[in-house]
Motif scaffolding. Structure first.
Motif, PDB file in Angstrom:
ATOM      1  N   PHE A  29      11.362  10.732 -43.456  1.00 31.72           N
ATOM      2  CA  PHE A  29      11.791   9.942 -42.110  1.00 31.72           C
ATOM      3  C   PHE A  29      12.986  10.446 -41.467  1.00 31.72           C
ATOM      4  O   PHE A  29      12.795  10.570 -40.375  1.00 31.72           O
ATOM      5  CB  PHE A  29      11.743   8.357 -42.405  1.00 31.72           C
ATOM      6  N   ALA A  30      13.993  10.604 -42.240  1.00 32.25           N
ATOM      7  CA  ALA A  30      15.254  11.035 -41.493  1.00 32.25           C
ATOM      8  C   ALA A  30      15.213  12.301 -40.738  1.00 32.25           C
ATOM      9  O   ALA A  30      15.990  12.632 -40.052  1.00 32.25           O
ATOM     10  CB  ALA A  30      16.339  11.085 -42.650  1.00 32.25           C
ATOM     11  N   ASP A  53      17.690  11.612 -35.519  1.00 35.47           N
ATOM     12  CA  ASP A  53      18.852  11.345 -36.310  1.00 35.47           C
ATOM     13  C   ASP A  53      19.699   9.987 -35.755  1.00 35.47           C
ATOM     14  O   ASP A  53      21.003   9.927 -35.707  1.00 35.47           O
ATOM     15  CB  ASP A  53      19.748  12.508 -36.040  1.00 35.47           C
ATOM     16  N   ARG A  54      19.146   8.954 -35.508  1.00 31.96           N
ATOM     17  CA  ARG A  54      19.430   7.535 -35.477  1.00 31.96           C
ATOM     18  C   ARG A  54      20.057   7.588 -34.000  1.00 31.96           C
ATOM     19  O   ARG A  54      20.237   6.348 -33.339  1.00 31.96           O
ATOM     20  CB  ARG A  54      20.244   7.059 -36.437  1.00 31.96           C
ATOM     21  N   SER A  71      16.336   3.015 -34.856  1.00 33.27           N
ATOM     22  CA  SER A  71      15.616   3.348 -36.075  1.00 33.27           C
ATOM     23  C   SER A  71      16.693   2.967 -37.196  1.00 33.27           C
ATOM     24  O   SER A  71      17.713   2.804 -36.985  1.00 33.27           O
ATOM     25  CB  SER A  71      15.336   4.898 -36.072  1.00 33.27           C
ATOM     26  N   ASN A  73      16.661   4.019 -41.031  1.00 32.98           N
ATOM     27  CA  ASN A  73      16.300   5.097 -42.066  1.00 32.98           C
ATOM     28  C   ASN A  73      16.037   4.631 -43.365  1.00 32.98           C
ATOM     29  O   ASN A  73      15.139   4.698 -44.051  1.00 32.98           O
ATOM     30  CB  ASN A  73      17.183   6.208 -42.375  1.00 32.98           C
ATOM     31  N   LYS A  76      12.696   3.160 -43.237  1.00 39.62           N
ATOM     32  CA  LYS A  76      11.844   4.016 -42.565  1.00 39.62           C
ATOM     33  C   LYS A  76      10.975   3.201 -41.246  1.00 39.62           C
ATOM     34  O   LYS A  76       9.842   3.256 -41.275  1.00 39.62           O
ATOM     35  CB  LYS A  76      10.771   4.338 -43.464  1.00 39.62           C
TER      36      LYS A  76
END
Length: 115
Positions: A29-30, A53-54, A71, A73, A76
């Protein structure tokens, strides 16, 4: 095979808010670029927002200042916070995960903005 499961759609009055969620089953996911698309009746599917990457985000012009993508991580999960909704935001909203080796789609969740 990755699965994406969306939730949070529904019926809301103009000016209201909804938060969509998309949970991924991937272990990568990341490393994904996550996105929300939408498709209104009789129209092509359009990109709404992306996140990588958030912190690296982008938005289509029609929703800037009203929608926020984020998001988590650890969970997920990617979110789409939708505020000040308008009737023209009515559509099926789809979650998308893109990797160097391919992309995956969720099944979609209906958002209807109507009084």
């Amino acid at each position: 095979q990755e699965q994406l499961v969306e939730s949070g759609g529904g019926l809301v009055q103009p000016g209201g808010s909804l938060r969509l969620s998309c949970v991924a089953t991937t272990n990568n996911f990341a490393s994904a670029t996550m996105a929300w698309y939408r498709q209104a009746p009789g129209k092509q599917r359009e990109l709404v927002a992306t996140i990588f990457d958030r912190t690296s985000t982008s938005y289509t012009d029609s929703i800037k200042g009203r929608f926020t993508i984020s998001s988590d991580n650890a969970k997920k999960t990617v979110y789409l916070q939708m505020d000040n909704l308008k009737p023209e935001d009515t559509a099926v909203y789809y979650c998308n995960a893109r990797y160097p080796y391919g992309q995956y789609w969720g099944q979609g969740t209906q958002v209807t903005v109507s009084s």
